[in-house]
Design a protein around this motif. Sequence first.
Motif, PDB file in Angstrom:
ATOM      1  N   ARG A 160       6.182  -2.457 -11.626  1.00  0.00           N
ATOM      2  CA  ARG A 160       4.743  -2.244 -11.475  1.00  0.00           C
ATOM      3  C   ARG A 160       4.290  -2.232  -9.941  1.00  0.00           C
ATOM      4  O   ARG A 160       4.795  -2.851  -9.213  1.00  0.00           O
ATOM      5  N   VAL A 204       1.068  -1.084  -7.049  1.00  0.00           N
ATOM      6  CA  VAL A 204      -0.607  -1.123  -6.878  1.00  0.00           C
ATOM      7  C   VAL A 204      -0.871  -0.029  -5.831  1.00  0.00           C
ATOM      8  O   VAL A 204       0.104   0.053  -4.840  1.00  0.00           O
ATOM      9  N   ALA A 255      -9.071  -3.513  -9.507  1.00  0.00           N
ATOM     10  CA  ALA A 255      -8.470  -4.888  -9.356  1.00  0.00           C
ATOM     11  C   ALA A 255      -9.167  -5.620  -8.014  1.00  0.00           C
ATOM     12  O   ALA A 255      -9.311  -4.918  -7.187  1.00  0.00           O
ATOM     13  N   GLU A 309       0.600   2.740  -1.318  1.00  0.00           N
ATOM     14  CA  GLU A 309       1.385   2.352  -2.321  1.00  0.00           C
ATOM     15  C   GLU A 309       2.211   1.094  -2.195  1.00  0.00           C
ATOM     16  O   GLU A 309       2.994   1.244  -1.321  1.00  0.00           O
ATOM     17  N   MET A 336      -4.240   0.807 -16.556  1.00  0.00           N
ATOM     18  CA  MET A 336      -4.192   1.503 -15.268  1.00  0.00           C
ATOM     19  C   MET A 336      -5.430   2.349 -15.310  1.00  0.00           C
ATOM     20  O   MET A 336      -5.882   2.968 -16.208  1.00  0.00           O
ATOM     21  N   LEU A 386       4.983  -4.059  -6.495  1.00  0.00           N
ATOM     22  CA  LEU A 386       4.607  -5.514  -6.824  1.00  0.00           C
ATOM     23  C   LEU A 386       6.106  -6.173  -7.352  1.00  0.00           C
ATOM     24  O   LEU A 386       6.346  -7.142  -7.205  1.00  0.00           O
ATOM     25  N   TRP A 445      -8.175  -1.578  -5.437  1.00  0.00           N
ATOM     26  CA  TRP A 445      -6.948  -1.815  -5.809  1.00  0.00           C
ATOM     27  C   TRP A 445      -6.887  -1.288  -7.318  1.00  0.00           C
ATOM     28  O   TRP A 445      -7.727  -1.696  -7.994  1.00  0.00           O
ATOM     29  N   ARG A 446      -5.811  -0.559  -7.642  1.00  0.00           N
ATOM     30  CA  ARG A 446      -5.426  -0.098  -8.789  1.00  0.00           C
ATOM     31  C   ARG A 446      -4.062  -0.392  -9.049  1.00  0.00           C
ATOM     32  O   ARG A 446      -3.134   0.120  -8.340  1.00  0.00           O
ATOM     33  N   TYR A 447      -3.488  -0.752 -10.456  1.00  0.00           N
ATOM     34  CA  TYR A 447      -2.325  -0.854 -10.691  1.00  0.00           C
ATOM     35  C   TYR A 447      -1.875   0.449 -11.125  1.00  0.00           C
ATOM     36  O   TYR A 447      -2.406   1.194 -11.907  1.00  0.00           O
TER      37      TYR A 447
END
Length: 163
Positions: A71, A73, A118, A64, A1, A67, A160-162
């Motif tokens: 999880r 993103v 990402a 936000e 992350m 997924l 994009w970030r998980y």
Amino acid sequence: MTSLAAIRTAIVQTLGTVPAIGRVHDRERYLADEAALRALFLHELPDHALQLRGWWLRRAQTSEHALNAVRGVAIDTWTLRGYLAFDDAAGSELVFDALIEAIRDAVRADPTLGGACALSPLKDEDEDTEDTDGVQVAEVGLVDFCGLKCHGATLRLRTWRYL
């Protein structure tokens, strides 16, 4: 992350790879003293002359999405704001357009910003925004900044970030 701060740093570092971009700030800068603010954006040209030439960035929005059950993103939309002192004799509009395209090229060459974010994992079919990658040019025109007539640009970048 990846953290928001890490992505901010990566954006600044990526912008810093653009030749002659000027001063790049990791946040919007403001000082009541106009001369002191101007000093934050002065860039030394090859002939040692000083020119107002600089950029700042800000996170403008985050959405936000889940997924799956564990999880998600976060999609962060960044505003990049740039200025370049107007100089008709030097063709400053052409210089500024070339800088904007160099910024777009730098992000296109490394869309994960050195691995800080990402690639887009999903389409935004349920959102009002376009599904875009890379740096988008939102607005370019003449502005007054630090008591000078300048070229100004507003660019947008989504990362994009998980979670």
